[in-house]
Design a protein around this motif. Structure first.
Motif, PDB file in Angstrom:
ATOM      1  N   ASP A   8      -0.346  13.559  -3.716  1.00  0.00           N
ATOM      2  CA  ASP A   8       0.826  12.913  -4.293  1.00  0.00           C
ATOM      3  C   ASP A   8       0.715  11.400  -4.106  1.00  0.00           C
ATOM      4  N   ALA A   9       1.694  10.672  -4.643  1.00  0.00           N
ATOM      5  CA  ALA A   9       1.665   9.212  -4.595  1.00  0.00           C
ATOM      6  C   ALA A   9       1.607   8.688  -3.165  1.00  0.00           C
ATOM      7  N   GLU A  10       2.297   9.348  -2.250  1.00  0.00           N
ATOM      8  CA  GLU A  10       2.326   8.897  -0.850  1.00  0.00           C
ATOM      9  C   GLU A  10       0.952   9.053  -0.188  1.00  0.00           C
ATOM     10  N   SER A  11       0.309  10.191  -0.379  1.00  0.00           N
ATOM     11  CA  SER A  11      -1.009  10.386   0.235  1.00  0.00           C
ATOM     12  C   SER A  11      -2.057   9.515  -0.447  1.00  0.00           C
ATOM     13  N   LEU A  12      -1.867   9.225  -1.731  1.00  0.00           N
ATOM     14  CA  LEU A  12      -2.757   8.314  -2.443  1.00  0.00           C
ATOM     15  C   LEU A  12      -2.649   6.910  -1.853  1.00  0.00           C
ATOM     16  N   GLU A  13      -1.428   6.480  -1.576  1.00  0.00           N
ATOM     17  CA  GLU A  13      -1.221   5.152  -0.988  1.00  0.00           C
ATOM     18  C   GLU A  13      -1.821   5.068   0.420  1.00  0.00           C
ATOM     19  N   ARG A  14      -1.702   6.154   1.200  1.00  0.00           N
ATOM     20  CA  ARG A  14      -2.334   6.175   2.530  1.00  0.00           C
ATOM     21  C   ARG A  14      -3.846   6.033   2.416  1.00  0.00           C
ATOM     22  N   ALA A  15      -4.434   6.693   1.444  1.00  0.00           N
ATOM     23  CA  ALA A  15      -5.886   6.607   1.240  1.00  0.00           C
ATOM     24  C   ALA A  15      -6.297   5.186   0.857  1.00  0.00           C
ATOM     25  N   ILE A  16      -5.503   4.529   0.029  1.00  0.00           N
ATOM     26  CA  ILE A  16      -5.805   3.143  -0.361  1.00  0.00           C
ATOM     27  C   ILE A  16      -5.714   2.225   0.852  1.00  0.00           C
ATOM     28  N   LYS A  17      -4.717   2.427   1.700  1.00  0.00           N
ATOM     29  CA  LYS A  17      -4.591   1.619   2.921  1.00  0.00           C
ATOM     30  C   LYS A  17      -5.770   1.861   3.864  1.00  0.00           C
ATOM     31  N   ARG A  18      -6.192   3.131   3.991  1.00  0.00           N
ATOM     32  CA  ARG A  18      -7.347   3.448   4.842  1.00  0.00           C
ATOM     33  C   ARG A  18      -8.608   2.763   4.317  1.00  0.00           C
ATOM     34  N   ILE A  19      -8.818   2.828   3.014  1.00  0.00           N
ATOM     35  CA  ILE A  19      -9.974   2.163   2.410  1.00  0.00           C
ATOM     36  C   ILE A  19      -9.916   0.657   2.680  1.00  0.00           C
ATOM     37  N   SER A  20      -8.743   0.061   2.558  1.00  0.00           N
ATOM     38  CA  SER A  20      -8.575  -1.380   2.807  1.00  0.00           C
ATOM     39  C   SER A  20      -8.966  -1.731   4.242  1.00  0.00           C
ATOM     40  N   HIS A  21      -8.515  -0.928   5.202  1.00  0.00           N
ATOM     41  CA  HIS A  21      -8.879  -1.157   6.606  1.00  0.00           C
ATOM     42  C   HIS A  21     -10.382  -0.997   6.810  1.00  0.00           C
ATOM     43  N   GLN A  22     -10.981   0.002   6.187  1.00  0.00           N
ATOM     44  CA  GLN A  22     -12.422   0.216   6.329  1.00  0.00           C
ATOM     45  C   GLN A  22     -13.221  -0.951   5.757  1.00  0.00           C
ATOM     46  N   ILE A  23     -12.765  -1.506   4.647  1.00  0.00           N
ATOM     47  CA  ILE A  23     -13.446  -2.665   4.048  1.00  0.00           C
ATOM     48  C   ILE A  23     -13.409  -3.837   5.012  1.00  0.00           C
ATOM     49  N   ILE A  24     -12.241  -4.102   5.592  1.00  0.00           N
ATOM     50  CA  ILE A  24     -12.100  -5.211   6.548  1.00  0.00           C
ATOM     51  C   ILE A  24     -12.998  -4.980   7.758  1.00  0.00           C
ATOM     52  N   GLU A  25     -12.999  -3.756   8.275  1.00  0.00           N
ATOM     53  CA  GLU A  25     -13.805  -3.445   9.457  1.00  0.00           C
ATOM     54  C   GLU A  25     -15.298  -3.606   9.168  1.00  0.00           C
ATOM     55  N   LYS A  26     -15.764  -3.057   8.075  1.00  0.00           N
ATOM     56  CA  LYS A  26     -17.196  -3.132   7.760  1.00  0.00           C
ATOM     57  C   LYS A  26     -17.652  -4.569   7.526  1.00  0.00           C
ATOM     58  N   ASN A  27     -16.766  -5.389   6.953  1.00  0.00           N
ATOM     59  CA  ASN A  27     -17.133  -6.760   6.601  1.00  0.00           C
ATOM     60  C   ASN A  27     -16.659  -7.790   7.617  1.00  0.00           C
ATOM     61  N   HIS A  28     -16.105  -7.323   8.754  1.00  0.00           N
ATOM     62  CA  HIS A  28     -15.630  -8.215   9.818  1.00  0.00           C
ATOM     63  C   HIS A  28     -14.650  -9.249   9.279  1.00  0.00           C
ATOM     64  N   GLY A  29     -13.663  -8.777   8.529  1.00  0.00           N
ATOM     65  CA  GLY A  29     -12.681  -9.660   7.915  1.00  0.00           C
ATOM     66  C   GLY A  29     -12.933  -9.759   6.423  1.00  0.00           C
ATOM     67  N   CYS A  30     -12.440 -10.832   5.832  1.00  0.00           N
ATOM     68  CA  CYS A  30     -12.603 -10.953   4.380  1.00  0.00           C
ATOM     69  C   CYS A  30     -13.280 -12.255   3.959  1.00  0.00           C
ATOM     70  N   ASP A  31     -13.948 -12.927   4.910  1.00  0.00           N
ATOM     71  CA  ASP A  31     -14.709 -14.125   4.555  1.00  0.00           C
ATOM     72  C   ASP A  31     -15.862 -13.730   3.637  1.00  0.00           C
ATOM     73  N   ASN A  32     -16.053 -14.507   2.579  1.00  0.00           N
ATOM     74  CA  ASN A  32     -17.165 -14.316   1.646  1.00  0.00           C
ATOM     75  C   ASN A  32     -17.097 -12.975   0.912  1.00  0.00           C
TER      76      ASN A  32
END
Length: 175
Positions: A8-32
């Motif tokens: 549902d929309a709520e679990s979809l939004e949780r997945a998007i937030k998780r992906i966002s956190h994973q991107i930040i973690e893998k890239n050590h922030g959002c520089d470059n």
């Protein structure tokens, strides 16, 4: 065609937030870092990811939109007169870490076309792939770095990611 709701929309939004956190973690922030949505389904997901990164980091990575129409390997099968939509990447990807975003990963051909399109614009340091749904059936050696949900499907099924608030969620349509 019968449709089954998987998320549902709520679990979809949780997945998007998780992906966002994973991107930040893998890239050590959002520089470059920059985020590019593959036109149609990847664009609203890329926008949501950028907004989440801003909420978490206080900095918003540049956001671009990529049209892959001319890079598709099945272009001649789709139409004699393909409809071109605008690619809108108002920044250089040269030397950047690009997060490419799409809604559904299936054969891998759309992602291959997107990578070809990106390399026509410059040479990024890396390209990472964020996918909301990985449904399997790969024809090319492509995988998502950040995946919202793995959904095994048959080739006869279709997967729809709907972000509209009234019917938001992920649906599988069975023929």
């Amino acid at each position: 065609m019968k449709q089954t709701k998987i998320m549902d929309a709520e679990s979809l939004e949780r997945a998007i937030k998780r992906i966002s956190h994973q991107i930040i973690e893998k890239n050590h922030g959002c520089d470059n870092l920059c985020v590019i949505g593959i036109r149609r389904g990847g664009v609203p997901l890329a926008e949501r990811i950028c907004n989440n990164i801003f909420q978490i980091e206080g900095e918003k990575p540049p956001l671009g939109v990529l049209d892959i129409t001319l890079y598709r390997d099945d272009l001649s099968q789709i139409s004699k007169d393909p409809v071109l939509n605008a690619t809108d990447i108002p920044f250089s990807i040269e030397g950047k870490r690009v997060v490419l975003v799409d809604d559904v990963l299936y054969t891998g051909r759309t992602v291959r076309a997107a990578i070809d399109a990106l390399f026509s614009l410059g040479r990024p340091i890396s390209i990472q792939l964020a996918i909301m749904v990985d449904r399997g059936h790969r024809e090319l050696p492509i995988r998502g770095d950040f995946v919202g949900k793995n959904i095994p499907t048959s080739r006869g099924e279709r997967v729809f990611v709907r972000l509209d608030e009234t019917d938001g969620g992920i649906f599988i349509a069975r023929a």
